[in-house]
Design an enzyme around this catalytic site. Structure first.
Site, PDB file in Angstrom:
ATOM      1  N   ARG A  33     -21.907 -33.907  -2.362  1.00 31.12           N
ATOM      2  CA  ARG A  33     -22.091 -35.331  -2.386  1.00 31.12           C
ATOM      3  C   ARG A  33     -21.102 -36.011  -1.550  1.00 31.12           C
ATOM      4  O   ARG A  33     -21.290 -37.189  -1.229  1.00 31.12           O
ATOM      5  CB  ARG A  33     -21.823 -35.775  -3.959  1.00 31.12           C
ATOM      6  CG  ARG A  33     -23.171 -36.046  -4.740  1.00 31.12           C
ATOM      7  CD  ARG A  33     -22.691 -36.363  -6.041  1.00 31.12           C
ATOM      8  NE  ARG A  33     -23.677 -37.278  -6.856  1.00 31.12           N
ATOM      9  CZ  ARG A  33     -24.600 -36.766  -7.678  1.00 31.12           C
ATOM     10  NH1 ARG A  33     -24.688 -35.467  -7.870  1.00 31.12           N
ATOM     11  NH2 ARG A  33     -25.485 -37.631  -8.568  1.00 31.12           N
ATOM     12  N   ARG A  45     -37.297 -43.780 -17.432  1.00 33.35           N
ATOM     13  CA  ARG A  45     -36.514 -42.331 -17.757  1.00 33.35           C
ATOM     14  C   ARG A  45     -35.791 -42.523 -19.263  1.00 33.35           C
ATOM     15  O   ARG A  45     -36.051 -41.850 -20.092  1.00 33.35           O
ATOM     16  CB  ARG A  45     -35.869 -41.964 -16.868  1.00 33.35           C
ATOM     17  CG  ARG A  45     -35.084 -40.469 -17.179  1.00 33.35           C
ATOM     18  CD  ARG A  45     -34.652 -39.415 -15.949  1.00 33.35           C
ATOM     19  NE  ARG A  45     -33.280 -40.008 -15.711  1.00 33.35           N
ATOM     20  CZ  ARG A  45     -32.836 -39.576 -14.511  1.00 33.35           C
ATOM     21  NH1 ARG A  45     -33.437 -38.673 -13.432  1.00 33.35           N
ATOM     22  NH2 ARG A  45     -31.593 -39.774 -14.266  1.00 33.35           N
ATOM     23  N   ARG A  69     -29.280 -40.069 -21.328  1.00 34.37           N
ATOM     24  CA  ARG A  69     -27.940 -39.727 -20.425  1.00 34.37           C
ATOM     25  C   ARG A  69     -27.082 -41.104 -20.667  1.00 34.37           C
ATOM     26  O   ARG A  69     -27.501 -42.224 -20.462  1.00 34.37           O
ATOM     27  CB  ARG A  69     -28.395 -39.579 -18.874  1.00 34.37           C
ATOM     28  CG  ARG A  69     -28.793 -38.051 -18.881  1.00 34.37           C
ATOM     29  CD  ARG A  69     -29.070 -37.748 -17.314  1.00 34.37           C
ATOM     30  NE  ARG A  69     -28.091 -38.371 -16.362  1.00 34.37           N
ATOM     31  CZ  ARG A  69     -28.300 -37.692 -15.079  1.00 34.37           C
ATOM     32  NH1 ARG A  69     -29.213 -37.047 -14.689  1.00 34.37           N
ATOM     33  NH2 ARG A  69     -27.421 -38.517 -14.421  1.00 34.37           N
ATOM     34  N   ARG A 106     -23.819 -45.855  -9.175  1.00 35.38           N
ATOM     35  CA  ARG A 106     -24.379 -44.508  -8.553  1.00 35.38           C
ATOM     36  C   ARG A 106     -25.020 -44.596  -7.184  1.00 35.38           C
ATOM     37  O   ARG A 106     -24.834 -43.719  -6.421  1.00 35.38           O
ATOM     38  CB  ARG A 106     -25.306 -43.660  -9.641  1.00 35.38           C
ATOM     39  CG  ARG A 106     -24.542 -43.124 -10.905  1.00 35.38           C
ATOM     40  CD  ARG A 106     -25.279 -42.964 -11.927  1.00 35.38           C
ATOM     41  NE  ARG A 106     -26.251 -41.844 -11.746  1.00 35.38           N
ATOM     42  CZ  ARG A 106     -27.607 -41.986 -12.626  1.00 35.38           C
ATOM     43  NH1 ARG A 106     -27.547 -42.777 -13.599  1.00 35.38           N
ATOM     44  NH2 ARG A 106     -28.288 -41.136 -12.543  1.00 35.38           N
TER      45      ARG A 106
HETATM   46  P1  AMP Z   1     -26.374 -35.961 -11.567  1.00 38.52           P
HETATM   47  O1  AMP Z   1     -27.007 -35.140 -12.656  1.00 38.52           O
HETATM   48  O2  AMP Z   1     -26.529 -35.008 -10.196  1.00 38.52           O
HETATM   49  O3  AMP Z   1     -27.063 -37.578 -11.383  1.00 38.52           O
HETATM   50  O4  AMP Z   1     -24.937 -36.123 -11.465  1.00 38.52           O
HETATM   51  C1  AMP Z   1     -24.538 -36.963 -12.797  1.00 38.52           C
HETATM   52  C2  AMP Z   1     -22.976 -37.322 -12.563  1.00 38.52           C
HETATM   53  O5  AMP Z   1     -22.182 -36.311 -12.562  1.00 38.52           O
HETATM   54  C3  AMP Z   1     -22.761 -38.137 -11.424  1.00 38.52           C
HETATM   55  O6  AMP Z   1     -23.035 -39.472 -11.152  1.00 38.52           O
HETATM   56  C4  AMP Z   1     -21.376 -37.701 -10.927  1.00 38.52           C
HETATM   57  O7  AMP Z   1     -20.454 -38.554 -11.853  1.00 38.52           O
HETATM   58  C5  AMP Z   1     -21.294 -36.263 -11.264  1.00 38.52           C
HETATM   59  N1  AMP Z   1     -21.574 -35.536 -10.416  1.00 38.52           N
HETATM   60  C6  AMP Z   1     -22.749 -34.629 -10.381  1.00 38.52           C
HETATM   61  N2  AMP Z   1     -22.522 -33.947  -9.226  1.00 38.52           N
HETATM   62  C7  AMP Z   1     -21.389 -34.262  -8.559  1.00 38.52           C
HETATM   63  C8  AMP Z   1     -20.679 -34.084  -7.440  1.00 38.52           C
HETATM   64  N3  AMP Z   1     -21.154 -33.151  -6.600  1.00 38.52           N
HETATM   65  N4  AMP Z   1     -19.634 -34.696  -6.804  1.00 38.52           N
HETATM   66  C9  AMP Z   1     -19.236 -35.598  -7.708  1.00 38.52           C
HETATM   67  N5  AMP Z   1     -19.594 -35.935  -8.710  1.00 38.52           N
HETATM   68  C10 AMP Z   1     -20.656 -35.216  -9.262  1.00 38.52           C
END
Ligand code: AMP
Length: 205
Positions: free
Chosen positions: A97, A136, A148, A159
């Site tokens: 990311r 969702r 979530r 986000r």
């Molecule tokens: P996601 O399920 O991919 O939407 O991730 C949910 C949350 O986890 C994100 O909003 C971040 O807070 C954290 N997160 C997940 N993957 C990463 C990453 N590669 N780098 C930093 N934070 C992450």
């Protein structure tokens, strides 16, 4: 769902803003092509649910919609990549990311004798993302399922900003490396799934 086989390992990254459907599509690739999904979001939610020290540290950051530190997520991915190798290949979902994470991933792949075959951008209109994420959360609530902590409009805005500030530069990064592909993320789930499968199969041919 039918299980197809890949001629050779294909390791792919799914890129795209929150709510675009990366998790849904990664799961379809797992079911149809036998690939292994590596979702840092899932790993962090597991850490949070387990009540570990790290889980406690990231819970608040995640609920706000901010990114957790590069160090933590790179550590999680390093653990998986050094422990396992999969014949059908990995789908990186929600990682990398940041540019630092992208550099770290490349170094890890080289170290473990693997390579990245494609970074696939799921392209979508911002306007429909808020609706999707709010939808969702509503669906989960109606079904009595847990929602979530970060599926609300405030954290979604953060986000999205995090995505555009820190993650979207990866589109240019992978373009420069010659492995960027784009898929229209606004069609039917099945259409997107077959577009993705076609890219993965080409990458593994
Ligand atoms: P996601 O399920 O991919 O939407 O991730 C949910 C949350 O986890 C994100 O909003 C971040 O807070 C954290 N997160 C997940 N993957 C990463 C990453 N590669 N780098 C930093 N934070 C992450």
């Amino acid at each position: 769902m039918t299980t197809d086989t890949l001629t050779r390992t294909a390791n792919v990254i799914l890129l795209g803003p929150p709510g675009v459907g990366k998790g849904t599509q990664a799961q379809i690739l797992v079911d149809t092509l036998g690939m292994v999904q590596l979702s840092t979001g899932d790993m962090l939610r597991e850490a949070k649910a387990s009540g570990s020290e790290m889980g406690k540290r990231v819970a608040e950051v995640m609920a706000r919609g901010d990114l957790v530190t590069d160090e933590i997520v790179i550590g999680l991915i390093e653990e998986k990549l050094t422990q396992s190798r999969d014949a059908a290949g990995f789908i990186f979902d929600g990682f990398p990311r940041t540019l630092a994470q992208a550099d770290a991933l490349e170094a890890l792949m080289t170290k473990t004798g693997q390579s990245l075959d494609a970074a696939i951008e799921l392209q979508v209109d911002d306007a429909i993302l808020v609706d999707r994420i709010v939808g969702r959360a509503e669906q989960a609530r109606a079904a009595g399922q847990p929602v979530r902590a970060d599926d609300n409009e405030d954290s979604l805005k953060i986000r999205l900003m995090e995505y555009y500030k820190k993650t979207s530069p990866l589109v240019g990064y992978y373009h420069a490396k010659g492995i960027l592909k784009g898929v229209n993320g606004m069609g039917a789930i099945d259409t997107i799934a077959s577009d993705l499968a076609a890219i993965v199969k080409t990458a593994s041919a």
